[in-house]
Scaffold this motif. Structure first.
Motif, PDB file in Angstrom:
ATOM      1  N   ALA A  23       0.835  -1.199   0.000  1.00  0.00           N
ATOM      2  CA  ALA A  23       0.000   0.000   0.000  1.00  0.00           C
ATOM      3  C   ALA A  23       0.870   1.250   0.000  1.00  0.00           C
ATOM      4  N   LEU A  26       2.060   1.868  -3.449  1.00  0.00           N
ATOM      5  CA  LEU A  26       1.009   2.340  -4.348  1.00  0.00           C
ATOM      6  C   LEU A  26       0.601   3.784  -4.095  1.00  0.00           C
ATOM      7  N   LYS A  27       0.811   4.266  -2.897  1.00  0.00           N
ATOM      8  CA  LYS A  27       0.342   5.582  -2.499  1.00  0.00           C
ATOM      9  C   LYS A  27       0.759   6.701  -3.456  1.00  0.00           C
ATOM     10  N   VAL A  29       1.579   6.594  -6.606  1.00  0.00           N
ATOM     11  CA  VAL A  29       0.934   6.393  -7.914  1.00  0.00           C
ATOM     12  C   VAL A  29      -0.526   6.825  -7.831  1.00  0.00           C
ATOM     13  N   LEU A  30      -1.216   6.416  -6.775  1.00  0.00           N
ATOM     14  CA  LEU A  30      -2.620   6.777  -6.605  1.00  0.00           C
ATOM     15  C   LEU A  30      -2.804   8.275  -6.379  1.00  0.00           C
ATOM     16  N   GLU A  31      -1.907   8.881  -5.632  1.00  0.00           N
ATOM     17  CA  GLU A  31      -1.988  10.336  -5.408  1.00  0.00           C
ATOM     18  C   GLU A  31      -1.816  11.097  -6.716  1.00  0.00           C
ATOM     19  N   LYS A  32      -0.887  10.647  -7.555  1.00  0.00           N
ATOM     20  CA  LYS A  32      -0.662  11.296  -8.853  1.00  0.00           C
ATOM     21  C   LYS A  32      -1.908  11.143  -9.724  1.00  0.00           C
ATOM     22  N   TRP A  33      -2.482   9.950  -9.745  1.00  0.00           N
ATOM     23  CA  TRP A  33      -3.680   9.687 -10.543  1.00  0.00           C
ATOM     24  C   TRP A  33      -4.832  10.575 -10.078  1.00  0.00           C
ATOM     25  N   LEU A  34      -5.008  10.717  -8.772  1.00  0.00           N
ATOM     26  CA  LEU A  34      -6.078  11.534  -8.230  1.00  0.00           C
ATOM     27  C   LEU A  34      -5.882  13.011  -8.577  1.00  0.00           C
ATOM     28  N   ARG A  35      -4.638  13.503  -8.490  1.00  0.00           N
ATOM     29  CA  ARG A  35      -4.361  14.896  -8.871  1.00  0.00           C
ATOM     30  C   ARG A  35      -4.726  15.133 -10.335  1.00  0.00           C
ATOM     31  N   VAL A  52     -13.130   8.349 -13.562  1.00  0.00           N
ATOM     32  CA  VAL A  52     -12.904   7.223 -12.662  1.00  0.00           C
ATOM     33  C   VAL A  52     -13.430   5.937 -13.274  1.00  0.00           C
TER      34      VAL A  52
END
Length: 126
Positions: A23, A26-27, A29-35, A52
Protein backbone atom coordinates in the motif's frame (compact mmCIF):
# COMPACT_ATOMS: atom_id res chain seq x y z
CA UNK A 1 -3.13 -9.15 -4.96
CA UNK A 2 -6.51 -10.80 -5.41
CA UNK A 3 -8.05 -12.72 -8.25
CA UNK A 4 -9.00 -10.51 -11.20
CA UNK A 5 -10.83 -10.77 -14.50
CA UNK A 6 -11.52 -8.53 -17.47
CA UNK A 7 -14.93 -6.94 -17.93
CA UNK A 8 -15.63 -4.48 -20.74
CA UNK A 9 -11.97 -3.55 -21.04
CA UNK A 10 -11.52 -2.86 -17.34
CA UNK A 11 -10.18 -5.17 -14.69
CA UNK A 12 -12.33 -5.92 -11.67
CA UNK A 13 -10.90 -7.24 -8.46
CA UNK A 14 -12.69 -9.98 -6.59
CA UNK A 15 -10.69 -9.39 -3.44
CA UNK A 16 -7.88 -6.99 -2.66
CA UNK A 17 -5.25 -8.33 -0.28
CA UNK A 18 -2.78 -5.50 0.14
CA UNK A 19 -0.05 -5.51 2.70
CA UNK A 20 0.91 -2.25 4.40
CA UNK A 21 4.21 -2.33 2.50
CA UNK A 22 2.55 -2.71 -0.93
CA UNK A 23 0.00 0.00 0.00
CA UNK A 24 2.88 2.34 0.80
CA UNK A 25 4.36 1.65 -2.66
CA UNK A 26 1.01 2.34 -4.35
CA UNK A 27 0.34 5.58 -2.50
CA UNK A 28 2.43 7.91 -4.75
CA UNK A 29 0.93 6.39 -7.91
CA UNK A 30 -2.62 6.78 -6.60
CA UNK A 31 -1.99 10.34 -5.41
CA UNK A 32 -0.66 11.30 -8.85
CA UNK A 33 -3.68 9.69 -10.54
CA UNK A 34 -6.08 11.53 -8.23
CA UNK A 35 -4.36 14.90 -8.87
CA UNK A 36 -4.66 14.34 -12.63
CA UNK A 37 -8.33 13.37 -12.32
CA UNK A 38 -9.12 16.47 -10.26
CA UNK A 39 -7.19 18.66 -12.73
CA UNK A 40 -9.21 17.26 -15.64
CA UNK A 41 -12.40 17.99 -13.75
CA UNK A 42 -11.35 21.58 -12.97
CA UNK A 43 -10.54 22.15 -16.64
CA UNK A 44 -13.98 20.86 -17.55
CA UNK A 45 -12.57 18.15 -19.79
CA UNK A 46 -14.82 15.57 -18.19
CA UNK A 47 -16.70 14.77 -15.03
CA UNK A 48 -14.69 13.07 -12.32
CA UNK A 49 -17.03 10.07 -12.34
CA UNK A 50 -16.46 9.57 -16.08
CA UNK A 51 -12.71 9.71 -15.52
CA UNK A 52 -12.90 7.22 -12.66
CA UNK A 53 -15.27 4.75 -14.25
CA UNK A 54 -15.00 4.82 -18.02
CA UNK A 55 -13.00 5.49 -21.10
CA UNK A 56 -11.63 9.05 -21.27
CA UNK A 57 -13.73 11.35 -23.44
CA UNK A 58 -16.53 8.85 -24.00
CA UNK A 59 -19.86 10.38 -23.02
CA UNK A 60 -23.23 8.68 -22.79
CA UNK A 61 -25.90 9.99 -25.16
CA UNK A 62 -28.71 11.99 -23.56
CA UNK A 63 -31.97 10.13 -23.03
CA UNK A 64 -34.50 10.94 -25.77
CA UNK A 65 -37.77 12.54 -24.73
CA UNK A 66 -40.61 11.71 -27.10
CA UNK A 67 -43.47 14.12 -27.66
CA UNK A 68 -46.95 12.79 -26.86
CA UNK A 69 -47.73 12.89 -30.60
CA UNK A 70 -44.61 10.85 -31.42
CA UNK A 71 -45.50 8.27 -28.74
CA UNK A 72 -49.01 8.01 -30.15
CA UNK A 73 -47.61 7.42 -33.65
CA UNK A 74 -45.00 4.91 -32.39
CA UNK A 75 -47.64 2.96 -30.46
CA UNK A 76 -49.92 2.93 -33.52
CA UNK A 77 -47.07 1.56 -35.66
CA UNK A 78 -46.30 -1.00 -32.95
CA UNK A 79 -49.94 -2.18 -32.88
CA UNK A 80 -49.79 -2.79 -36.64
CA UNK A 81 -46.33 -4.37 -36.63
CA UNK A 82 -44.17 -5.02 -33.56
CA UNK A 83 -41.20 -6.10 -35.70
CA UNK A 84 -40.72 -3.51 -38.46
CA UNK A 85 -38.03 -4.00 -41.07
CA UNK A 86 -35.00 -1.73 -41.24
CA UNK A 87 -36.59 0.23 -44.08
CA UNK A 88 -39.79 0.70 -42.08
CA UNK A 89 -37.83 1.92 -39.05
CA UNK A 90 -35.99 4.40 -41.27
CA UNK A 91 -39.27 5.66 -42.73
CA UNK A 92 -40.89 6.03 -39.28
CA UNK A 93 -37.82 7.87 -37.98
CA UNK A 94 -37.92 10.28 -40.92
CA UNK A 95 -41.66 10.90 -40.47
CA UNK A 96 -41.27 11.62 -36.76
CA UNK A 97 -37.95 13.48 -37.15
CA UNK A 98 -36.00 11.28 -34.73
CA UNK A 99 -32.75 9.43 -35.31
CA UNK A 100 -33.17 5.97 -36.79
CA UNK A 101 -31.32 4.36 -33.88
CA UNK A 102 -33.64 6.04 -31.36
CA UNK A 103 -36.70 4.60 -33.10
CA UNK A 104 -35.09 1.16 -33.42
CA UNK A 105 -34.31 1.12 -29.69
CA UNK A 106 -37.85 2.30 -28.88
CA UNK A 107 -39.27 -0.73 -30.70
CA UNK A 108 -36.81 -3.07 -28.93
CA UNK A 109 -37.70 -1.59 -25.55
CA UNK A 110 -41.44 -1.74 -26.28
CA UNK A 111 -41.22 -5.43 -27.25
CA UNK A 112 -39.23 -6.15 -24.09
CA UNK A 113 -41.75 -4.28 -21.94
CA UNK A 114 -44.58 -6.29 -23.51
CA UNK A 115 -42.67 -9.53 -22.95
CA UNK A 116 -41.99 -8.65 -19.29
CA UNK A 117 -45.58 -7.66 -18.55
CA UNK A 118 -46.84 -10.85 -20.24
CA UNK A 119 -44.65 -12.88 -17.87
CA UNK A 120 -46.11 -10.99 -14.91
CA UNK A 121 -49.69 -11.52 -16.13
CA UNK A 122 -49.18 -15.29 -16.23
CA UNK A 123 -49.13 -15.27 -12.41
CA UNK A 124 -51.95 -12.74 -12.06
CA UNK A 125 -55.02 -14.24 -10.42
CA UNK A 126 -58.24 -12.20 -10.86
Amino acid sequence: MGKRWKTEGREKFEKLDITPKSAQKLKPVLEKWLREAEQRQREGQQHLLEFVGGEPGKKRKRRTSFTPQALEALNAHFERNALPTGAEITRIAQELRYEREVVRVWFCNRRQTLKNTSKLNVFHVP
